[in-house]
Design a protein around this motif. Structure first.
Motif, PDB file in Angstrom:
ATOM      1  N   ALA A  65      52.121  30.169  48.149  1.00  0.00           N
ATOM      2  CA  ALA A  65      52.284  31.594  47.829  1.00  0.00           C
ATOM      3  C   ALA A  65      51.069  32.115  47.079  1.00  0.00           C
ATOM      4  O   ALA A  65      50.542  33.189  47.398  1.00  0.00           O
ATOM      5  CB  ALA A  65      53.556  31.807  47.007  1.00  0.00           C
ATOM      6  N   VAL A  66      50.608  31.372  46.089  1.00  0.00           N
ATOM      7  CA  VAL A  66      49.417  31.780  45.340  1.00  0.00           C
ATOM      8  C   VAL A  66      48.187  31.750  46.243  1.00  0.00           C
ATOM      9  O   VAL A  66      47.363  32.675  46.218  1.00  0.00           O
ATOM     10  CB  VAL A  66      49.207  30.883  44.097  1.00  0.00           C
ATOM     11  N   ALA A  67      48.075  30.723  47.059  1.00  0.00           N
ATOM     12  CA  ALA A  67      46.922  30.605  47.960  1.00  0.00           C
ATOM     13  C   ALA A  67      46.859  31.770  48.945  1.00  0.00           C
ATOM     14  O   ALA A  67      45.768  32.198  49.333  1.00  0.00           O
ATOM     15  CB  ALA A  67      46.981  29.278  48.718  1.00  0.00           C
ATOM     16  N   GLY A  68      48.002  32.303  49.318  1.00  0.00           N
ATOM     17  CA  GLY A  68      48.026  33.443  50.231  1.00  0.00           C
ATOM     18  C   GLY A  68      47.446  34.709  49.614  1.00  0.00           C
ATOM     19  O   GLY A  68      46.919  35.569  50.326  1.00  0.00           O
ATOM     20  N   PHE A  69      47.507  34.821  48.322  1.00  0.00           N
ATOM     21  CA  PHE A  69      46.952  35.989  47.633  1.00  0.00           C
ATOM     22  C   PHE A  69      45.443  35.874  47.409  1.00  0.00           C
ATOM     23  O   PHE A  69      44.775  36.886  47.202  1.00  0.00           O
ATOM     24  CB  PHE A  69      47.625  36.184  46.273  1.00  0.00           C
ATOM     25  N   VAL A  70      44.905  34.667  47.408  1.00  0.00           N
ATOM     26  CA  VAL A  70      43.494  34.447  47.065  1.00  0.00           C
ATOM     27  C   VAL A  70      42.528  35.270  47.916  1.00  0.00           C
ATOM     28  O   VAL A  70      41.649  35.949  47.360  1.00  0.00           O
ATOM     29  CB  VAL A  70      43.150  32.946  47.086  1.00  0.00           C
ATOM     30  N   PRO A  71      42.629  35.281  49.249  1.00  0.00           N
ATOM     31  CA  PRO A  71      41.681  36.083  50.034  1.00  0.00           C
ATOM     32  C   PRO A  71      41.754  37.580  49.716  1.00  0.00           C
ATOM     33  O   PRO A  71      40.731  38.265  49.670  1.00  0.00           O
ATOM     34  CB  PRO A  71      42.074  35.828  51.490  1.00  0.00           C
ATOM     35  N   TYR A  72      42.958  38.075  49.485  1.00  0.00           N
ATOM     36  CA  TYR A  72      43.120  39.502  49.182  1.00  0.00           C
ATOM     37  C   TYR A  72      42.545  39.841  47.810  1.00  0.00           C
ATOM     38  O   TYR A  72      41.848  40.835  47.653  1.00  0.00           O
ATOM     39  CB  TYR A  72      44.596  39.887  49.264  1.00  0.00           C
ATOM     40  N   ILE A  73      42.827  39.005  46.826  1.00  0.00           N
ATOM     41  CA  ILE A  73      42.280  39.226  45.485  1.00  0.00           C
ATOM     42  C   ILE A  73      40.763  39.144  45.516  1.00  0.00           C
ATOM     43  O   ILE A  73      40.073  39.936  44.877  1.00  0.00           O
ATOM     44  CB  ILE A  73      42.893  38.228  44.480  1.00  0.00           C
ATOM     45  N   ARG A  74      40.232  38.213  46.275  1.00  0.00           N
ATOM     46  CA  ARG A  74      38.775  38.084  46.419  1.00  0.00           C
ATOM     47  C   ARG A  74      38.191  39.357  47.029  1.00  0.00           C
ATOM     48  O   ARG A  74      37.165  39.872  46.576  1.00  0.00           O
ATOM     49  CB  ARG A  74      38.440  36.875  47.294  1.00  0.00           C
ATOM     50  N   ALA A  75      38.842  39.889  48.053  1.00  0.00           N
ATOM     51  CA  ALA A  75      38.368  41.126  48.689  1.00  0.00           C
ATOM     52  C   ALA A  75      38.415  42.301  47.714  1.00  0.00           C
ATOM     53  O   ALA A  75      37.534  43.156  47.737  1.00  0.00           O
ATOM     54  CB  ALA A  75      39.198  41.430  49.933  1.00  0.00           C
ATOM     55  N   ILE A  76      39.412  42.332  46.846  1.00  0.00           N
ATOM     56  CA  ILE A  76      39.490  43.395  45.840  1.00  0.00           C
ATOM     57  C   ILE A  76      38.328  43.274  44.863  1.00  0.00           C
ATOM     58  O   ILE A  76      37.664  44.264  44.547  1.00  0.00           O
ATOM     59  CB  ILE A  76      40.841  43.344  45.085  1.00  0.00           C
ATOM     60  N   VAL A  77      38.074  42.072  44.388  1.00  0.00           N
ATOM     61  CA  VAL A  77      36.996  41.848  43.419  1.00  0.00           C
ATOM     62  C   VAL A  77      35.635  42.198  44.025  1.00  0.00           C
ATOM     63  O   VAL A  77      34.776  42.772  43.356  1.00  0.00           O
ATOM     64  CB  VAL A  77      37.017  40.387  42.914  1.00  0.00           C
ATOM     65  N   LEU A  78      35.455  41.876  45.300  1.00  0.00           N
ATOM     66  CA  LEU A  78      34.190  42.171  45.984  1.00  0.00           C
ATOM     67  C   LEU A  78      34.109  43.609  46.486  1.00  0.00           C
ATOM     68  O   LEU A  78      33.164  43.971  47.184  1.00  0.00           O
ATOM     69  CB  LEU A  78      33.985  41.199  47.153  1.00  0.00           C
TER      70      LEU A  78
END
Length: 74
Positions: A15-28
């Motif tokens: 579940a946490v790993a599924g959020f990682v790409p989206y959070i990364r895209a937000i930060v970038l």
């Protein structure tokens, strides 16, 4: 540790790993989350979290979801 515990922990990790790409895209600055939608989802997930906690049925997947959704909201 039972198989149920192992699957619960794995569910939380996924579940946490599924959020990682989206959070990364937000930060970038590649995407911008819709604030209203994420706040609504976070509140509903939090209500579910406390309901599961009260019934002693909390699992790793729900904990992972709460962590991920509130990181996105913040």
């Amino acid at each position: 540790m039972t198989a149920r515990d192992v699957f619960s922990i794995c569910g939380g990790i996924f579940a946490v790993a599924g959020f990682v790409p989206y959070i990364r895209a937000i930060v970038l600055k590649q995407t911008k989350p819709a604030k209203a939608s994420w706040v609504i989802w976070a509140v509903l997930d939090t209500i579910t979290f406390f309901g599961m906690y009260a019934k002693h049925s909390l699992n790793g997947q729900m904990i992972g979801i709460i962590v991920g959704v509130w990181i996105v909201v913040v």
